[in-house]
Write an enzyme that holds these catalytic residues in place. Structure first.
Site, short mmCIF file in Angstrom:
data_model
loop_
_atom_site.label_atom_id
_atom_site.label_comp_id
_atom_site.label_asym_id
_atom_site.label_seq_id
_atom_site.Cartn_x
_atom_site.Cartn_y
_atom_site.Cartn_z
N CYS A 43 6.21 -5.25 0.36
CA CYS A 43 6.31 -3.92 -0.25
C CYS A 43 6.22 -2.83 0.82
O CYS A 43 7.13 -2.69 1.62
CB CYS A 43 5.28 -3.80 -1.36
SG CYS A 43 5.77 -2.59 -2.59
N HIS A 94 4.91 -8.45 -4.45
CA HIS A 94 3.53 -8.73 -4.01
C HIS A 94 3.11 -10.17 -4.32
O HIS A 94 2.37 -10.40 -5.28
CB HIS A 94 2.56 -7.80 -4.75
CG HIS A 94 2.61 -6.38 -4.29
ND1 HIS A 94 1.82 -5.90 -3.28
CD2 HIS A 94 3.34 -5.35 -4.71
CE1 HIS A 94 2.07 -4.63 -3.08
NE2 HIS A 94 2.99 -4.27 -3.95
N ARG A 115 5.88 0.08 -7.75
CA ARG A 115 6.54 1.19 -7.01
C ARG A 115 7.29 0.62 -5.80
O ARG A 115 7.14 1.08 -4.66
CB ARG A 115 5.52 2.24 -6.55
CG ARG A 115 5.34 3.35 -7.54
CD ARG A 115 4.45 4.44 -6.99
NE ARG A 115 5.21 5.50 -6.35
CZ ARG A 115 4.80 6.16 -5.28
NH1 ARG A 115 3.67 5.84 -4.68
NH2 ARG A 115 5.52 7.12 -4.80
N ARG A 126 12.99 3.41 -0.74
CA ARG A 126 11.62 3.43 -1.27
C ARG A 126 11.60 3.80 -2.74
O ARG A 126 12.44 4.56 -3.21
CB ARG A 126 10.77 4.44 -0.48
CG ARG A 126 10.47 4.00 0.93
CD ARG A 126 9.61 5.02 1.64
NE ARG A 126 8.33 5.22 0.95
CZ ARG A 126 7.47 6.16 1.27
NH1 ARG A 126 7.72 6.99 2.25
NH2 ARG A 126 6.34 6.28 0.62
N GLU A 179 0.85 -11.85 -3.09
CA GLU A 179 -0.61 -11.99 -2.98
C GLU A 179 -1.33 -11.67 -4.29
O GLU A 179 -2.53 -11.90 -4.42
CB GLU A 179 -1.15 -11.10 -1.84
CG GLU A 179 -1.17 -9.61 -2.11
CD GLU A 179 0.20 -8.94 -2.05
OE1 GLU A 179 1.21 -9.64 -1.90
OE2 GLU A 179 0.25 -7.70 -2.18
N GLY A 218 0.88 -1.18 0.00
CA GLY A 218 0.00 0.00 0.00
C GLY A 218 0.91 1.21 0.00
O GLY A 218 1.83 1.28 -0.80
N GLU A 219 0.66 2.12 0.90
CA GLU A 219 1.51 3.31 1.03
C GLU A 219 2.05 3.33 2.46
O GLU A 219 1.28 3.48 3.41
CB GLU A 219 0.66 4.55 0.72
CG GLU A 219 1.47 5.78 0.44
CD GLU A 219 2.49 5.60 -0.69
OE1 GLU A 219 2.14 5.02 -1.74
OE2 GLU A 219 3.65 6.03 -0.49
N SER A 220 3.36 3.16 2.59
CA SER A 220 3.93 2.97 3.93
C SER A 220 3.73 4.19 4.83
O SER A 220 3.56 4.04 6.04
CB SER A 220 5.41 2.60 3.84
OG SER A 220 6.14 3.62 3.17
N1 GLN Z 1 5.67 2.99 -2.85
C1 GLN Z 1 5.03 2.50 -1.66
C2 GLN Z 1 5.73 3.05 -0.42
O1 GLN Z 1 6.82 3.57 -0.50
C3 GLN Z 1 5.02 1.01 -1.62
C4 GLN Z 1 4.27 0.47 -2.80
C5 GLN Z 1 3.61 -0.85 -2.59
O2 GLN Z 1 3.37 -1.28 -1.44
N2 GLN Z 1 3.25 -1.48 -3.67
O3 GLN Z 1 5.18 2.96 0.63
#
Ligand code: GLN
Length: 196
Positions: free
Chosen positions: A77, A175, A139, A103, A177, A46-48
């Site tokens: 991720c 990922h 990403r 990241r 999953e 997700g987005e850390s």
């Molecule tokens: N770019 C996201 C981050 O830095 C991680 C991306 C992902 O979990 N697919 O948090």
């Protein structure tokens, strides 16, 4: 067997679906009390920064750390970023694994890619599959440094580390999953059941 999936943001539902498929009851974790009775925890992609901020707001940072010291935890991720001690910038982290993460190391969302990964650690994880693991990078971060107590689980062909394990803590840049291949989930299950 009950395994938690941190369900603050990101693709927790996809992890839940894989766990279900391999005979595990997935439990969505949003509060500290939800950790009770779990054998392990997955922190999804997700987005850390978002997951970290929500974990702070929900009072989850210390309960997650305490849980991790007794159980297996796997970050995929963004989840791998949260597990790291160092993401080279100020953001809330669990600071558990002795790894440094970079990241968005492969560029932007449009630079997402899929590769076949050699991961010898997966041999013996029985779901009838063999050979390289199809790894999806979105990403994604890379693992720039691993400490002395950390085992490298997988690298890209150019040597970049994309999966690492420290005891019962597992970090993957990609990922699992999102593929039909359950081997990393089964590998994590073994970490969950093998005891501290
Ligand atoms: N770019 C996201 C981050 O830095 C991680 C991306 C992902 O979990 N697919 O948090």
């Amino acid at each position: 067997m009950r395994i938690g999936v941190l369900a603050l943001q990101g693709d927790f539902a996809e992890h839940g679906a894989v766990l279900h498929r391999i005979g595990v009851v997935p439990i969505e974790v949003r509060l500290a009390a939800h950790l009770d009775g779990l054998l392990g925890l997955i922190i999804p992609g997700g987005e850390s920064t978002t997951i970290g901020k929500l974990a702070v707001d929900f009072g989850l940072i210390d309960p997650l750390r305490a849980f991790a010291h007794q159980h297996a935890v796997w970050g995929t991720c963004a989840g791998a970023i949260l597990l790291s001690r160092d993401a080279r910038r100020a953001q809330p982290l669990l600071e558990l694994m002795d790894i440094t993460i970079r990241r968005n190391a492969f560029g932007r969302q449009v630079d997402s890619f899929e590769v076949l990964l050699q991961a010898p650690a997966l041999s013996g994880v029985d779901d009838g599959r063999e050979g390289p693991f199809p790894a999806i990078f979105i990403r994604a971060p890379l693992i720039e440094r691993v400490g002395a107590g950390v085992e490298v689980v997988a690298r890209l062909q150019d040597g970049t580390i994309v999966a690492a394990r420290q005891g019962r803590w597992l970090a993957t840049s990609f990922h699992p999953e999102l593929t039909g291949d359950d081997r990393f989930h089964r590998y994590f299950l073994r970490l969950c059941t093998q005891g501290a």
